[in-house]
Design an enzyme around this catalytic site. Structure first.
Site, PDB file in Angstrom:
ATOM      1  N   GLY A 125       2.020 -11.690 -11.636  1.00 56.07           N
ATOM      2  CA  GLY A 125       2.775 -12.896 -11.197  1.00 56.07           C
ATOM      3  C   GLY A 125       3.552 -13.424 -12.282  1.00 56.07           C
ATOM      4  N   LYS A 168      -6.043   0.723 -17.157  1.00 57.17           N
ATOM      5  CA  LYS A 168      -5.657  -0.512 -16.601  1.00 57.17           C
ATOM      6  C   LYS A 168      -7.055  -0.877 -15.345  1.00 57.17           C
ATOM      7  CE  LYS A 168      -1.677  -2.134 -13.734  1.00 57.17           C
ATOM      8  NZ  LYS A 168      -0.623  -1.688 -13.158  1.00 57.17           N
ATOM      9  N   CYS A 227      -6.458   1.334  -8.650  1.00 53.59           N
ATOM     10  CA  CYS A 227      -5.565   1.231  -7.592  1.00 53.59           C
ATOM     11  C   CYS A 227      -6.193   0.955  -6.379  1.00 53.59           C
ATOM     12  CB  CYS A 227      -4.454   2.406  -7.273  1.00 53.59           C
ATOM     13  SG  CYS A 227      -3.383   2.141  -6.064  1.00 53.59           S
ATOM     14  N   GLY A 247       0.283   3.808  -1.847  1.00 51.00           N
ATOM     15  CA  GLY A 247      -0.514   4.873  -1.790  1.00 51.00           C
ATOM     16  C   GLY A 247      -0.098   5.981  -3.056  1.00 51.00           C
ATOM     17  N   LEU A 248       0.627   5.441  -3.987  1.00 52.56           N
ATOM     18  CA  LEU A 248       0.693   6.171  -5.138  1.00 52.56           C
ATOM     19  C   LEU A 248       1.573   7.449  -4.890  1.00 52.56           C
ATOM     20  CD1 LEU A 248      -2.805   5.697  -6.923  1.00 52.56           C
ATOM     21  CD2 LEU A 248      -0.705   4.868  -7.653  1.00 52.56           C
ATOM     22  N   ASN A 304       2.310   5.823 -16.665  1.00 53.67           N
ATOM     23  CA  ASN A 304       0.913   5.472 -15.895  1.00 53.67           C
ATOM     24  C   ASN A 304       0.423   6.825 -15.172  1.00 53.67           C
ATOM     25  OD1 ASN A 304      -0.336   4.625 -13.157  1.00 53.67           O
ATOM     26  ND2 ASN A 304      -0.142   2.704 -14.105  1.00 53.67           N
ATOM     27  N   ALA A 357       0.777  -0.938  -0.104  1.00 52.71           N
ATOM     28  CA  ALA A 357       0.081   0.213  -0.232  1.00 52.71           C
ATOM     29  C   ALA A 357       1.016   1.213  -0.119  1.00 52.71           C
ATOM     30  CB  ALA A 357      -0.996  -0.035   1.240  1.00 52.71           C
TER      31      ALA A 357
HETATM   32  C1  LIG Z   1       5.040  -2.143  -5.094  1.00 53.77           C
HETATM   33  C2  LIG Z   1       4.058  -1.963  -6.157  1.00 53.77           C
HETATM   34  C3  LIG Z   1       3.614  -0.552  -6.743  1.00 53.77           C
HETATM   35  C4  LIG Z   1       2.930  -0.497  -7.674  1.00 53.77           C
HETATM   36  N1  LIG Z   1       2.256   0.761  -8.185  1.00 53.77           N
HETATM   37  C5  LIG Z   1       1.554   0.930  -9.208  1.00 53.77           C
HETATM   38  C6  LIG Z   1       1.101   2.185  -9.667  1.00 53.77           C
HETATM   39  O1  LIG Z   1       1.604   3.219  -9.264  1.00 53.77           O
HETATM   40  N2  LIG Z   1       0.227   2.094 -10.698  1.00 53.77           N
HETATM   41  C7  LIG Z   1      -0.109   1.073 -11.278  1.00 53.77           C
HETATM   42  O2  LIG Z   1      -1.228   0.868 -12.245  1.00 53.77           O
HETATM   43  N3  LIG Z   1       0.098  -0.288 -10.639  1.00 53.77           N
HETATM   44  C8  LIG Z   1       1.040  -0.294  -9.868  1.00 53.77           C
HETATM   45  N4  LIG Z   1       1.250  -1.704  -9.292  1.00 53.77           N
HETATM   46  C9  LIG Z   1       0.770  -2.889 -10.093  1.00 53.77           C
HETATM   47  C10 LIG Z   1       1.617  -3.257 -11.038  1.00 53.77           C
HETATM   48  O3  LIG Z   1       1.702  -2.502 -12.060  1.00 53.77           O
HETATM   49  C11 LIG Z   1       1.011  -4.653 -11.509  1.00 53.77           C
HETATM   50  O4  LIG Z   1      -0.153  -4.480 -12.121  1.00 53.77           O
HETATM   51  C12 LIG Z   1       0.804  -5.603 -10.449  1.00 53.77           C
HETATM   52  O5  LIG Z   1       1.898  -5.664  -9.519  1.00 53.77           O
HETATM   53  C13 LIG Z   1       0.793  -7.012 -10.959  1.00 53.77           C
HETATM   54  O6  LIG Z   1       2.068  -7.452 -11.626  1.00 53.77           O
HETATM   55  P1  LIG Z   1       2.921  -8.640 -10.761  1.00 53.77           P
HETATM   56  O7  LIG Z   1       2.280  -9.563 -10.091  1.00 53.77           O
HETATM   57  O8  LIG Z   1       3.905  -8.807 -11.759  1.00 53.77           O
HETATM   58  O9  LIG Z   1       3.649  -7.534  -9.763  1.00 53.77           O
HETATM   59  C14 LIG Z   1       2.252  -1.900  -8.337  1.00 53.77           C
HETATM   60  C15 LIG Z   1       2.703  -2.841  -7.810  1.00 53.77           C
HETATM   61  C16 LIG Z   1       3.591  -3.070  -6.612  1.00 53.77           C
HETATM   62  C17 LIG Z   1       4.144  -4.428  -6.220  1.00 53.77           C
END
Ligand SMILES: Cc1cc2nc3c(=O)[nH]c(=O)nc-3n(C[C@H](O)[C@H](O)[C@H](O)COP(=O)(O)O)c2cc1C
Ligand SMILES: Cc1cc2nc3c(=O)[nH]c(=O)nc-3n(C[C@H](O)[C@H](O)[C@H](O)COP(=O)(O)OP(=O)(O)OC[C@H]3O[C@@H](n4cnc5c(N)ncnc54)[C@H](O)[C@@H]3O)c2cc1C
Ligand SMILES: Cc1cc2nc3c(=O)[nH]c(=O)nc-3n(C[C@H](O)[C@H](O)[C@H](O)COP(=O)(O)OP(=O)(O)OC[C@H]3O[C@@H](n4cnc5c(N)ncnc54)[C@H](O)[C@@H]3O)c2cc1C
Ligand SMILES: Cc1cc2nc3c(=O)[nH]c(=O)nc-3n(C[C@H](O)[C@H](O)[C@H](O)COP(=O)(O)O)c2cc1C
Ligand code: FES
Ligand code: FES
Lengths: 307, 263, 307, 263
Positions: C247, C168, C133, C75-76, C102, C73
């Site tokens: 994943g 997204k 998000c 929180g962007l 993004n 979390a």
């Molecule tokens: C630490 C972290 C921060 C993330 N921040 C954003 C974000 O700012 N904007 C967004 O659209 N997705 C964000 N995501 C989501 C990822 O872009 C992705 O959709 C999600 O992690 C699934 O892929 P993964 O399982 O390979 O990590 C974030 C993921 C993680 C783990």
């Protein structure tokens, strides 16, 4: 060491000696695990989903492993209510544990029919209404993902039985609180959360889904954080108790659900790995309560502090 | 009676053909085990969340329970690192195995892959002597011939590259034997191996009107009949089809009850 | 060995040398991983979510590990669009890789404002519109879980930019196909799927959520089967391409998404474990294509056979 | 420059107080390492899906990189089984460490738990000699005193049960030393340990107007500044507050910039 904590809980009018159940579909109809675990030491047992008539389920492959999870598409195979009642209820009645019968239907009417049939079956403590199975091409899931349909089916079943009614909600809705309220308003005595999460694994060599059904339901530790969140959101929305489940494999996991607001928990997938899981969960909860000087398991339910 | 037992690894050795053998100290399961049954094994070095893996019982001698396995995936690759003294949780003996009872047939075992394990156990528990067919790609993959020879069985070997025994598929060797076998008691087939082999044997048993007992392999969840994941289509005596659980009604089924094609 | 397969894909008009991106929020703004991986070898990079103004994000603890997953979390937190453009765009422009920015907003108007600002920023290849998000108390998620609001925000942004637009979507809706169609009809050029799944882990000793925000987003291998299912369902519903994620940690995982219908994939959490994951994914896809005698990666996209 | 290196375990031994030491062969990271920096470690026996774990660099001697750790959770318990020859992936050297440069202050190190590791490395790299305070529950938990003594530092030890050195908390020992210390250069604090200790030192540094450098511990995702998970609240020179990343701007921060309370 303080005296043994009080583990009893009462849910939907069913008094259970402890808050730990076996989850539907993971403990058969009772006898399967009887060699390996003392069913009388459980809070209760939820049998595999029962339909009015025998049901074949899906073609194999029905199961595959995923990272920290299990994907299944059994497709609700079951012997039908009459055979279940004659073949398994005598065994279940001989045990001192709550017996929750998980039921489903292909139509609204069929849900009602199955529910009505169990109304006068001795030894059944409650009905769990599966409106959230991801493994049926039609039916099942659809009832649980639209609030109006969910309300209709729960209300209908409510009219057909005096047994405590525990709808099992779908985890794939956005606003779980809304569904929980719908269940409460439609006459549910408790809520079960969560059923498996619709998911898919692909065999890239064959370019086909590993499971013949295509989509299956994801369970096990992988989904636990999702389940805890849903239970917490639902618990804040309703007054009726919640039976929490999804990836529980130890006392600590179970306590997450209880603290989030569940009044009881069920162990599913973890029983496959260690048949004694549910009994270990019971004793690990006891140890926790003693360590924290809590007289009763009811003292932890819904105690989550959120800033 | 199914048991759960914390079994200590007594021995863990390479076996040939990429197979390895683990000897567990598992007195309770070992004493209850019958040929064709299996144990459902929790691999301690695998992640806490991993399912158990099923393995046929290769030998059950007093306290000792032997399993033969080949590293093929995540779990079995981790098992390769098992050390003497490691403790594995086993559930067993599970399933409905082969009958070792005396009958007036000639036992004919047909083994592919790890299939020699339960069949070797069967040969050892049978009082009768029979014929065994062991097939593989090449000489090093042919295992356990001595197990059968030492109890007086007639051992036939076939390799695809001809490096040991007859050249060709195991079913070719079997067919040649069928065509030329001397008069005698009716053969009764006991087999374990890849699904293709099991299908081929179903056809032969049907053609000759022999009894055949086939051990099938399915991904398993619980191993004890609760999850309904491991099913095989059967046709009952009344002609009705139904799903039977490989872990409970199987893994050994009568070939004549098997329904291979199901939409 | 046959000749090297063609790995190029074109998505929403962006030609990428291969279909493997880094996922938003897991690769910073570019420079962070530049010591460890060759950014030019990637199909593209999706930077962390950008708002019109600087944004603080949540109080720590912001991250915890779960079985085969990661709960966050953040929180962007971000420096705001102006600082991002002046501080990071020069670095990104120097690289031969697709740059996807993004973006998000606290209101509809703000989404539009950020989008408009990037319209004339050199070196930006597309905008990924985060309407899903889980880590904001308000906004973010809400835009992505109601079809009408989703349509409104996408249409509005569509009017404010000529850049390719990639909404997204949220994984917590029941009917992903419906949302995918809404995105398509509202002018999206592609769709990203999935964002993290809302989830919670509780510290049972303190009876508080581990993350200060309470709820976080679950990512990593644990959610992969859920993501593959959603991508498959969305891909069947629309004609615009899908960028699949959730994943992915090896070529085999990526191929599940491509076969299910994604035209490109993104690697997120796995980069933390092995910074070289995305590049390894590229070469493992190539090896697969060679083994299967496929001339182009486009020959596997959407080839899933379902009975 | 951050590096990723496949490091071979050369040695793995118990260390006292429940701590263990792993010596890796990691020539590139080792040669680049500075005191207070850390390595982000992938534990090969943990599940493939597990995050890396951060560990301070205890020593960097030629090709050898030493890490000191205590088994506290899932990852470190698995690390206990590391064998000579195992290969670990390390990312490092990471973060912004302590400055070992000459200054006209008296270096005062304060260590709790694994904090002695980076501080021992610091003492070794400093040309100056200083004072070190090492605190723990009981005598066996007091580690690395020789590391400091051998480079001429004045070592103070405090145990809660009084079994070694002064009885009481490390801050009590420090306070007594502060109250009675002879005139001399102004102290400059370098510290690493539990958050409570870091807060206590922030107060003392403020009170006396000393510089203090504190190494903080946060759950980490990437370790390299990309995920923004490991943040600590700081107040910049302009008085504005912001989140800084422990893995990049830290783990060592100037005490006067730290903002401990944040809603
Ligand atoms: C630490 C972290 C921060 C993330 N921040 C954003 C974000 O700012 N904007 C967004 O659209 N997705 C964000 N995501 C989501 C990822 O872009 C992705 O959709 C999600 O992690 C699934 O892929 P993964 O399982 O390979 O990590 C974030 C993921 C993680 C783990
Ligand atoms: C009754 C029974 C007895 C068995 N006896 C033996 C034995 O004596 N020796 C032996 O080496 N193996 C035996 N097997 C097969 C053995 O269980 C699998 O090889 C093992 O589970 C693979 O585990 P893994 O983690 O290494 O592979 P995984 O990584 O799980 O999978 C590797 C590949 O094997 C497939 N697979 C996984 N589990 C099974 C399964 N249960 N059946 C079929 N395919 C599977 C996967 O889909 C995948 O393609 C038996 C199986 C059954 C059902
Ligand atoms: C910059 C830095 C340097 C460090 N140096 C050392 C060192 O030299 N020696 C040493 O023994 N330890 C050190 N640590 C702490 C070490 O990283 C954790 O003990 C380790 O990650 C725990 O992993 P685990 O899998 O055993 O525990 P887990 O099972 O992950 O967790 C055990 C407990 O520790 C908490 N925890 C997990 N990771 C962290 C973390 N990164 N920070 C704080 N709490 C955490 C968990 O919430 C849980 O309560 C350092 C941490 C940081 C951030
Ligand atoms: C093999 C299997 C079969 C299941 N069958 C049913 C079922 O028939 N009815 C039902 O309501 N839930 C069924 N479930 C869902 C479980 O009852 C439970 O909700 C889910 O598995 C989450 O708990 P777990 O993660 O502890 O397994 C089944 C789950 C599994 C793994
Ligand atoms: S493996 Fe569960 S029923 Fe056979
Ligand atoms: S751990 Fe990712 S930014 Fe610090």
């Amino acid at each position: 060491m303080s005296k043994a904590p009080d583990m009893a809980v009462t849910i939907a009018g069913i008094r259970m000696k402890n808050p730990v159940l076996l989850a539907s579909g993971t403990c058969g109809y009772g006898p399967e695990y009887a060699d390996l675990i003392d069913l009388n030491a459980l809070g209760g047992i939820t049998v595999k989903g029962i339909l009015a008539v025998p049901w074949e389920g899906n073609t194999p492959i029905r199961l595959t492993e995923t990272p920290a999870g299990l994907l299944n598409a059994i497709g609700l195979q079951n012997p039908g209510m009459e055979k279940f009642i004659s073949e398994y209820m005598p065994f279940l009645r001989r045990h001192q544990t709550a017996v929750i019968v998980n039921i489903w239907g292909r139509t609204m009417e069929e849900y009602g029919e199955v529910a009505a049939r169990f109304d006068d079956v001795e030894g059944v403590h409650a009905l769990e209404l599966n409106i959230s199975c991801p493994n049926l091409k039609a039916g099942g899931m659809e009832f649980g993902t639209d609030p109006k349909t969910a309300a209709q089916v729960i209300s209908l079943v409510r009219k057909r039985t005096r047994l405590p009614l525990i709808p099992k909600l779908s985890p794939t809705v956005h606003a779980i609180a809304q569904f929980a309220r719908v269940a409460e308003e439609s006459g549910a005595d408790a809520i079960s959360l969560i059923n498996s999460v619709p998911a898919m694994v692909i065999d890239v060599e064959r370019r086909r889904p590993v499971l013949s059904n295509g989509v299956g339901g994801l369970t096990g530790a992988a989904i636990r954080p999702i389940a805890v969140r849903l239970v917490w959101q639902a618990a804040r929305a309703v007054k009726i108790p919640i039976i929490g489940m999804g990836g529980i494999s130890c006392g600590r996991d179970a306590l997450e659900f209880l603290i989030a607001g569940a009044s009881a928990v069920a162990v599913g997938t973890a029983t496959f790995l260690d048949p004694g899981t549910a009994l270990r969960v019971v004793s690990e909860i006891e140890t926790y309560l003693q360590k924290h000087n809590l007289a009763s398991v009811r003292d932890v339910i819904g105690t989550l502090e959120v800033s | 009676m199914r048991l759960i037992e914390e079994a200590t690894v007594l021995e863990h050795v390479a076996f040939g053909g990429g197979y390895r053998r683990i000897v567990f100290r598992a007195p309770n399961i070992s004493r209850a085990a019958a040929p064709g049954q299996f144990v459902h094994v929790r691999i301690p070095q695998l992640s806490r969340e991993a399912l158990r893996r099923p393995f046929s019982i290769y030998r059950a001698d007093g306290d000792e329970l032997h399993v033969m396995y080949k590293p093929v995936g995540r779990g079995t690759h981790v098992m390769e690192h098992a050390h003497r003294g490691d403790v594995y949780s086993l559930i067993g003996p599970l399933g409905h195995g082969f009958s070792a009872e005396d009958r007036d047939t000639l036992p004919v075992c047909v083994a592919g892959g790890y299939g020699v394990a339960p069949l070797s156990f069967l040969a050892k528990r049978m009082r009768r002597k029979g014929v065994v067919f062991i097939g593989a790609r090449a000489a090093p993959d042919i295992l356990c011939t001595d197990d059968f020879a030492s109890v007086g069985w007639d051992v036939h070997v076939a390799t695809e590259d001809g490096s040991l025994g007859e050249r060709g598929l195991i079913t070719d060797a079997l067919d040649r034997w069928i065509a030329t076998r001397p008069a005698g008691p009716t053969p009764e087939i006991f087999a374990c191996g890849p699904e293709g082999l099991m299908r081929a044997l179903t056809l032969r048993a049907e053609k000759h009107g022999w009894q055949a007992w086939l051990s099938l392999d399915r991904p398993m969840g619980c191993g004890i009949g609760a999850c309904l994941s491991c099913v095989q289509r059967l046709r009952g005596p009344d002609g009705k089809e139904y799903w039977a659980r490989c872990c409970t009604e199987g893994p050994v089924f009568a070939a004549r009850e098997l329904v291979w094609e199901h939409a």
